[in-house]
Design an enzyme around this catalytic site. Structure first.
Site, PDB file in Angstrom:
ATOM      1  N   ALA A  10       0.728  -0.907  -0.302  1.00 23.55           N
ATOM      2  CA  ALA A  10      -0.266  -0.349  -0.171  1.00 23.55           C
ATOM      3  C   ALA A  10       0.939   0.844   0.056  1.00 23.55           C
ATOM      4  CB  ALA A  10      -1.278   0.486   1.190  1.00 23.55           C
ATOM      5  N   GLY A  15      -2.289   0.178  -4.378  1.00 22.53           N
ATOM      6  CA  GLY A  15      -3.001   0.107  -2.153  1.00 22.53           C
ATOM      7  C   GLY A  15      -2.701   0.949  -2.051  1.00 22.53           C
ATOM      8  N   TYR A 163       5.406 -13.990 -13.865  1.00 20.91           N
ATOM      9  CA  TYR A 163       4.724 -13.631 -13.407  1.00 20.91           C
ATOM     10  C   TYR A 163       3.385 -13.245 -13.739  1.00 20.91           C
ATOM     11  CZ  TYR A 163       1.624  -9.399 -12.582  1.00 20.91           C
ATOM     12  OH  TYR A 163       0.838  -8.185 -12.570  1.00 20.91           O
TER      13      TYR A 163
END
Length: 279
Positions: A10, A15, A163
């Protein structure tokens, strides 16, 4: 009584945008950053953006499973209940790296960290019959698993493929988690935020161009801002209608399909391997 959420990763991007929006809506937000030095300026910025919000900083390098558990303990020390866990932290690397625990780094951060953190915090989430949200990606369509080499020790390393595999892991994790917790009233969701303009993509640039999502010239034309990227996550955190489904993959506030590899058998297999890895 305000609701409580932990958002990992975050300190920037999705985030951070989600933390600000939910803070403005009256949530108590545990803001996760890798370190206090990284997180303190972000916390100050969030408080400026939402002066009446209740933000609390928690820290930990989620590439280490010991630090993931420490992160969970920080949350447990400050609240007995958790309405939402939003597993958002992630990365993509140009070359293979190994975590302190010996796992391929992208898989460690993008999948094993959410796996361990969710397991540690489930008792708090159960108290509220809450929700677990995991930020996945449309890149999962390019991911696949060789179960005999799921940490890619033998395969040629492709950053985008790896990924994509971890984002597929997020979807499989969500499916199996839903099966395991549905009787407790907990719901699990994952979602594709869109192609977001954040610092995330900068990690892929350098010697290997194969890791980039898109060329630089495409960023202005086709990417969205962090607030738009966080929108479906915020929706999944608090909208009552999101409780009507469990274990699903979302895009733009709607349930969407995934690749055929996303099935019960593969979800159970990944869960089994993950448990062996972190126990």
């Amino acid at each position: 009584m305000s609701k409580t959420i932990l958002i990992t990763g975050a300190s920037t991007g999705i985030g951070k945008a989600g933390a600000l929006e939910l803070g403005r809506r009256g949530w108590k937000v545990f803001v996760h950053a890798r370190s206090e030095a990284r997180g303190k300026p972000v916390l100050d910025e969030l408080k400026q953006g939402a002066p009446n919000a209740d933000f609390a900083l928690v820290t930990g390098d989620v590439s280490s499973m010991a630090e993931v558990k420490s992160l969970a303990e920080q949350v447990k020390a400050q609240t007995k209940t958790l309405d939402v866990l939003w597993n958002n932290a992630g990365l993509m690397l140009n070359e293979r790296q190994v975590s302190v625990d010996g796992w391929e780094m992208t898989m460690a951060i993008n999948h094993l960290a959410p796996f361990v953190l969710t397991r540690e915090l489930l008792p708090l989430i159960e108290q509220t019959q809450g929700r677990v949200i995991t930020t996945s990606s449309g890149a999962h369509m390019f991911g696949s698993f060789n179960w005999d080499d799921w940490m890619d020790e033998k395969s040629n390393y492709s950053s985008f493929r790896i990924y994509g595999k971890t984002k597929l892991a997020n979807i499989l994790f969500t499916r199996e988690l839903a099966h395991r917790v549905s009787g407790k009233g907990i719901t699990a969701h994952c979602y594709h935020p869109g192609f977001v303009r954040t610092d995330f993509g900068k990690q892929t640039r350098g010697k290997q161009s194969q890791g980039s999502f898109y060329p630089r010239w495409m960023e202005t034309l086709f990417t969205i801002d962090s607030e738009a990227g966080a929108d479906t996550g915020v929706f999944l955190a608090e909208d009552p209608s999101a409780k009507n489904s469990n274990g699903k993959y979302w895009i733009k506030r709607k349930v969407r399909g995934t690749k055929s590899f996303d099935n019960d058998r593969n979800a159970a297999k990944l869960w089994e391997l993950s448990e062996k890895a972190v126990n």
